[in-house]
Design a protein around this motif. Structure first.
Motif, short mmCIF file in Angstrom:
data_model
loop_
_atom_site.label_atom_id
_atom_site.label_comp_id
_atom_site.label_asym_id
_atom_site.label_seq_id
_atom_site.Cartn_x
_atom_site.Cartn_y
_atom_site.Cartn_z
N PRO A 76 0.75 -1.07 0.04
CA PRO A 76 -0.08 -0.30 -0.17
C PRO A 76 0.64 1.22 -0.30
N VAL A 77 0.46 2.13 -0.55
CA VAL A 77 1.21 3.54 -0.58
C VAL A 77 1.07 3.90 1.18
N ARG A 78 0.77 3.73 1.54
CA ARG A 78 1.24 4.76 2.87
C ARG A 78 2.08 4.05 3.95
N ARG A 79 2.68 2.07 3.69
CA ARG A 79 3.13 2.00 3.89
C ARG A 79 4.19 1.80 2.89
N LEU A 80 4.12 2.20 1.72
CA LEU A 80 5.12 2.06 1.05
C LEU A 80 6.10 3.64 1.19
N VAL A 81 5.24 4.63 1.49
CA VAL A 81 5.89 5.69 1.65
C VAL A 81 7.05 5.64 3.21
N LEU A 82 6.35 4.37 4.39
CA LEU A 82 7.17 4.72 5.66
C LEU A 82 7.96 3.61 5.11
N ASN A 83 8.31 2.89 4.48
CA ASN A 83 10.10 2.27 4.24
C ASN A 83 10.90 2.94 3.10
N ILE A 84 9.57 4.09 2.48
CA ILE A 84 11.55 4.38 1.45
C ILE A 84 11.02 6.01 1.29
N PRO A 85 10.97 6.69 2.93
CA PRO A 85 11.01 8.13 2.92
C PRO A 85 12.34 9.06 1.90
N ASN A 86 13.93 8.16 2.64
CA ASN A 86 14.75 8.97 2.28
C ASN A 86 14.86 9.25 0.88
N LEU A 87 14.96 7.73 0.28
CA LEU A 87 14.27 7.42 -1.31
C LEU A 87 13.24 8.88 -1.65
N LEU A 88 12.30 8.49 -1.41
CA LEU A 88 11.05 9.28 -1.97
C LEU A 88 11.03 10.68 -2.75
N LEU A 89 11.76 10.84 -1.06
CA LEU A 89 12.34 13.00 -1.39
C LEU A 89 13.79 13.07 -2.47
N LYS A 90 14.55 11.55 -2.52
CA LYS A 90 15.84 11.93 -3.89
C LYS A 90 14.72 11.99 -4.80
N ILE A 91 13.82 11.05 -5.28
CA ILE A 91 14.05 11.01 -6.85
C ILE A 91 12.66 12.24 -7.02
N LYS A 92 12.01 11.84 -5.30
CA LYS A 92 10.37 13.14 -5.70
C LYS A 92 10.78 14.62 -4.62
N PRO A 93 11.95 15.04 -4.75
CA PRO A 93 11.66 16.21 -3.60
C PRO A 93 10.62 17.60 -4.10
N CYS A 94 10.21 17.31 -4.56
CA CYS A 94 8.73 18.40 -4.41
C CYS A 94 6.90 17.29 -4.26
N LEU A 95 7.11 17.52 -2.96
CA LEU A 95 5.18 16.29 -3.56
C LEU A 95 4.18 17.05 -3.39
N MET A 96 2.95 16.97 -4.00
CA MET A 96 2.20 17.78 -3.64
C MET A 96 0.87 17.26 -3.54
N MET A 97 0.63 17.67 -2.29
CA MET A 97 0.27 16.73 -1.44
C MET A 97 -1.18 18.43 -0.38
N SER A 98 -2.74 17.36 -0.38
CA SER A 98 -2.91 18.11 0.77
C SER A 98 -2.90 17.98 2.33
N PRO A 99 -3.39 18.88 3.72
CA PRO A 99 -3.22 18.44 4.56
C PRO A 99 -4.01 17.28 5.21
N LEU A 100 -5.08 16.80 5.12
CA LEU A 100 -4.57 15.67 5.31
C LEU A 100 -4.18 14.44 4.86
N ALA A 101 -3.59 13.98 3.43
CA ALA A 101 -2.53 13.33 3.22
C ALA A 101 -1.39 13.45 3.56
N VAL A 102 -0.50 14.59 3.55
CA VAL A 102 0.49 14.74 4.73
C VAL A 102 0.13 14.23 6.06
N SER A 103 -0.72 14.33 6.90
CA SER A 103 -0.50 13.95 7.75
C SER A 103 -1.26 11.50 8.31
N GLN A 104 -1.78 11.60 6.75
CA GLN A 104 -2.20 9.87 6.36
C GLN A 104 -0.37 8.89 5.81
N TYR A 105 -0.27 10.16 5.03
CA TYR A 105 1.47 9.55 4.13
C TYR A 105 2.09 9.46 5.30
#
Length: 887
Positions: free
Chosen positions: A193-222
């Motif tokens: 699941p996306v939420r679990r994937l983000v929890l497992n690759i947080p540093n890589l996520l910011l490397k390959i996608k340094p700019c994230l566009m999310m709603s405030p609710l999604a920030v808290s969720q993911y």
């Protein structure tokens, strides 16, 4: 005289006569000199006093005597002329007489001469002012060209930086966050699941996608959030758009994750809706016709994060007001909101047309429309008129111009949608206009959900008006009539880029409600009907018709003298076109003239002064209709500048004025040509694998020195130390940093000895000392721990250490024969390649890359020691559960 001569032979008589005559001549000479001093000969009716006839002098004297009372004025005049000639130079007074006979004009003429002389002096001493008009325009055009390329070049730099930050992750194997992502990408089903994937690759996520566009609710969720910074996914900047619609409590989790927070919003637009928090029915509860004054903003205190930060100004929060309005392509589209909501602070630009079809605000009054207040709460006749208008716009406007409908109530929006769908069934020729793949597809929305949208053409349906049956107008106008309704109205009337058609059965005079939203609705209906005349109050800025400087006044006067009609200071809010040439039919403007006067020099930047303003004007219909007059050239050659203005007017009038849409298109911008070099590739010993984690992580092979070129003419134990030193230096040159035991082993093998006993080792050590003494090699000790002092040999100088794996023969060095710097370099390369991994994964990956098939014992201990030292030095850190390189 004959009588005197014949009657007086006495010589004494002659002598007396001569004496008297001489005295008379002397007296006349004195009088003549006095006359010369008092009356200039060039003003007399004779060439000189010596040649003047006595009768002429007598008549002149008689005239002087008759006007003796004015003699004092005459003498003062003569003295003034004498002084003027002395100050300005001989002949200055005569030159002034040739120019004018009016004394009052003399000071202006003199000052003009002084100023011109002063200007010429400045020109002669300042080379930067000696520039031809075409050179000024060429420099400005070159600047505009380069400045247009700047955004694309800046984007390419950002992309290059991002690419550089992930260079080297290929070949990361199945370790760490790269391994996790690689594995997930290979799965066809049962992916994480996306939420679990983000929890497992947080540093890589910011490397390959340094700019994230999310709603405030999604920030808290993911996004991970822990008790410390190291356990929280953090960002350099957090940006909120449409911040007026974000609850403060929703924004706090996102703000807590940022080093900097930028909040963008408009307090004059919609606040956040509390519908979903109350559990009620959106419009039925909020906009009940019988209970319109219900306060929908149920949260006490501030409404949004925007309000919170506005209240924090001065305590770490700075406010910047965005003053330039660029959306509306006709100033009337924002004129109302600018005055009633933004205190005339918005900088708008005048369009090239006074008013023409397809631009601006238009009132569409539907006198027979009736609002079904007790039933459907819709206005069907008005809705039919809106549908006609929609299809008429689709028929007459270009395909690339978008259309939208905004209704003040949901019921009216639903009815319009239904009628449009019915019309589409009868006429399928407009289907392409409703294509969902369009960049800006057609919409029908109610007031509550249109914020953030914009279209070229907007039709606004008021809906409310005289009721069916009675014809009376109840002053209940849905969401506009409640608390905050004025902001909803502002949103509705500011969505259009090109035209806004206000369809209404309601007259302004029918609105009697004292609610702020209702009062402003009345003002807007008046504005749609009467235009500028309906705006209350005076505008800040320079009134139309009043030049801002004498230079602009002179240019305008010269243009009028050649028979052209002009408008000075054309505009309505802060930005004004200095001089606009009115077309021959009076329906538009042929040419915009900008003078480099006070406003030009007040511009904060060259971009604003020489590019942005002109491009916005061209976008608003002035394309090909813009001319600049430089003050320096006007002073030197006003006639030549006027000829250039007339030529520009002729060229402008030759341009077609048919399709307004094409005329107002954005100016063509040459594609930016990036001169940037490709993103620099980070040198890495990790073997490329051709894909993300497609092969095991490995370092380059360990190369052993080839000593075949060195002769072995003697027993090593009896060899000259300098010959041994040469062999030692050859080993270090290839294998550095190399352990001393490895050097001893290489030299032993080269001399064909079976073992390295005490005498052999002493001979190699003598060779090492000789090589060190001659500066061929050095002991490694720059970053070595105490246990490695005089254990490893390197080449002189600060040479970067590169990690190596097994040799070509699959030989693996002992763990203690790898120096600390090589372990550190290996750890850095692995952590960079896998982006983030826990300590155990990093240890395993480093051991495998160094050639070890398994971990444990010494190798695991050595790698662990190096990791600890890197953590203590701050070069590595634990972030979100993974080892990462410190920024």
């Amino acid at each position: 005289m004959i009588d005197v001569v014949t009657a007086s032979p006495d010589p004494e008589v002659w002598k007396a006569l001569r004496t008297r005559l001489e005295e008379s001549v002397t007296a006349f000479a004195a009088v003549r000199q006095d006359l010369n001093n008092r009356y200039q000969e060039r003003g007399m009716p004779w060439a000189s006093w010596d040649s003047a006839e006595f009768e002429a002098v007598r008549v002149w004297c008689t005239d002087i005597s008759a006007h003796a009372d004015s003699a004092h004025d005459w003498l003062d005049y003569c003295a003034a002329i004498e002084t003027l000639d002395r100050v300005l130079g001989a002949g200055a007074t005569e030159a002034l007489r040739l120019v004018t006979e009016r004394a009052g004009e003399v000071p202006g003429i003199v000052m003009r001469h002084v100023y011109l002389t002063w200007i010429e002096h400045i020109y002669a001493n300042d080379a930067s002012l000696r520039v031809a008009p075409r050179d000024l325009e060429a420099v400005a055009e070159e600047f505009r060209k380069l400045d247009r390329q700047l955004p694309e070049i800046a984007r390419e730099r950002v992309r290059a930086s991002c690419r550089g930050s992930i260079t080297g992750i290929n070949g990361a194997g199945n370790y760490g966050e790269v391994g996790t992502l690689t594995h997930q990408l290979s799965l066809r089903r049962r992916q994480m699941p996306v939420r679990r994937l983000v929890l497992n690759i947080p540093n890589l996520l910011l490397k390959i996608k340094p700019c994230l566009m999310m709603s405030p609710l999604a920030v808290s969720q993911y996004l991970p959030r822990g008790a410390s910074d190291a356990s929280t996914m953090q960002f350099d900047a957090v940006i909120f758009d449409e911040a007026s619609q974000v609850f403060p409590e929703d924004a706090v989790p996102a703000i807590a994750r940022g080093q900097q927070c930028i909040v963008v919003g408009d307090r004059q637009q919609l606040p956040p809706s509390s519908f979903f928090r109350s559990g009620g029915d959106d419009e039925e509860e909020e906009f009940d016709e019988e209970n319109e004054n219900l306060d929908v903003d149920r949260l006490s205190g501030v409404e949004s994060i925007l309000d919170v930060l506005i209240g924090m100004q001065g305590i770490g929060v700075d406010e910047v007001y965005l003053q330039v309005h660029y959306r509306s392509q006709h100033d009337s589209l924002i004129r109302y909101s600018n005055h009633y909501f933004y205190e005339d602070r918005l900088l708008t630009f005048p369009a090239a047309s006074v008013m023409r079809s397809g631009l601006g605000v238009r009132s569409l009054y539907v006198p027979d429309g009736r609002f079904d207040a007790g039933g459907s709460r819709t206005n069907r006749i008005e809705a039919n008129q809106i549908v006609d208008t929609v299809f008429d716009l689709m028929r007459t406007q270009p395909m690339d111009e978008s259309i939208g409908v905004v209704a003040l109530s949901r019921a009216q929006a639903d009815l319009i949608t239904k009628l449009i769908e019915t019309r589409r069934l009868d006429d399928r020729s407009f289907d392409e206009r409703f294509d969902t793949e369009l960049r800006e597809k057609f919409f029908v929305k109610n007031l509550e959900n249109v914020q953030g949208d914009e279209r070229d053409h907007i039709i606004l349906s008021v809906g409310y008006g005289p009721t069916s049956g009675t014809g009376l107008v109840p002053n209940r106008f849905g969401p506009v009539n409640i608390e905050g309704g004025h902001r909803r109205l502002n949103v509705a009337v500011s969505r259009a880029r090109r035209s806004l058609t206000v369809a209404h059965s309601l007259r302004a005079e029918d609105i009697r409600s004292e609610m702020l939203g209702s009062r402003l609705l009345r003002r807007y209906l008046e504005f749609a009907r009467d235009g500028e005349a309906a705006i209350e109050g005076a505008m800040d800025g320079i009134p139309s018709g009043e030049a801002e400087s004498p230079f602009e006044a002179a240019v305008g006067m010269a243009i009028e003298q050649r028979g052209y009609r002009i408008v000075r200071q054309l505009g309505c809010a802060k930005y004004f076109v200095d001089i606009a040439i009115v077309s021959e039919d009076g329906g538009c403007y042929d040419l915009a003239i900008e003078c480099d006067g006070a406003r030009y020099h007040r511009s904060p930047s060259a971009r604003d002064r020489d590019r942005i303003r002109q491009e916005i004007l061209e976008k608003l219909g002035w394309r090909g209709r813009f001319h600049r007059v430089w003050s320096t050239n006007w002073i030197k050659n006003a006639g030549g500048e006027m000829d250039a203005i007339e030529a520009a007017i002729r060229r402008s009038r030759a341009l077609p004025r048919t399709a307004a849409a094409r005329e107002l298109a954005l100016p063509a911008v040459e594609p930016a040509v990036s001169t940037l070099e490709p993103a620099p590739q980070i040198a890495s010993p990790i073997a490329p694998t051709g894909g993300l984690g497609a092969a095991p992580l490995a370092f380059a092979n360990y190369d052993e020195a080839d000593l075949a070129g060195f002769p072995t003419r003697a027993d090593l134990r009896e060899e000259d130390a300098l010959r041994v030193a040469a062999v030692v230096a050859a080993v270090v040159a290839v294998e550095a940093p190399v352990h001393v035991d490895v050097v001893v082993e290489r030299v032993r093998q080269h001399y064909g000895l079976q073992r390295a006993g005490g005498r052999v080792r002493r001979a190699v050590e003598d060779g090492i000392n000789a090589a060190v003494g001659r500066g061929k090699i050095a002991w490694h000790g720059r970053n070595a721990p105490r246990s490695e002092v005089r254990q490893f040999l390197v080449l002189p100088g600060d040479v970067e250490v590169t990690p190596r794996g097994a040799s070509l023969g699959d030989k693996i060095r002992a763990a203690d024969q790898i120096c600390e710097d090589e372990y550190r370099a290996a750890i850095f390369h692995v952590v960079r390649a896998v982006v983030g991994a826990d300590r155990a994964e990093v240890t395993t990956a480093v051991a495998r890359a160094l050639g070890y098939g398994r971990t444990g014992g010494t190798i695991e201990h050595r790698i662990g020691q190096s990791i600890d030292r890197l953590l203590r030095s701050g070069r590595l850190e634990m972030r979100l559960g993974s080892l990462v390189i410190c920024d």
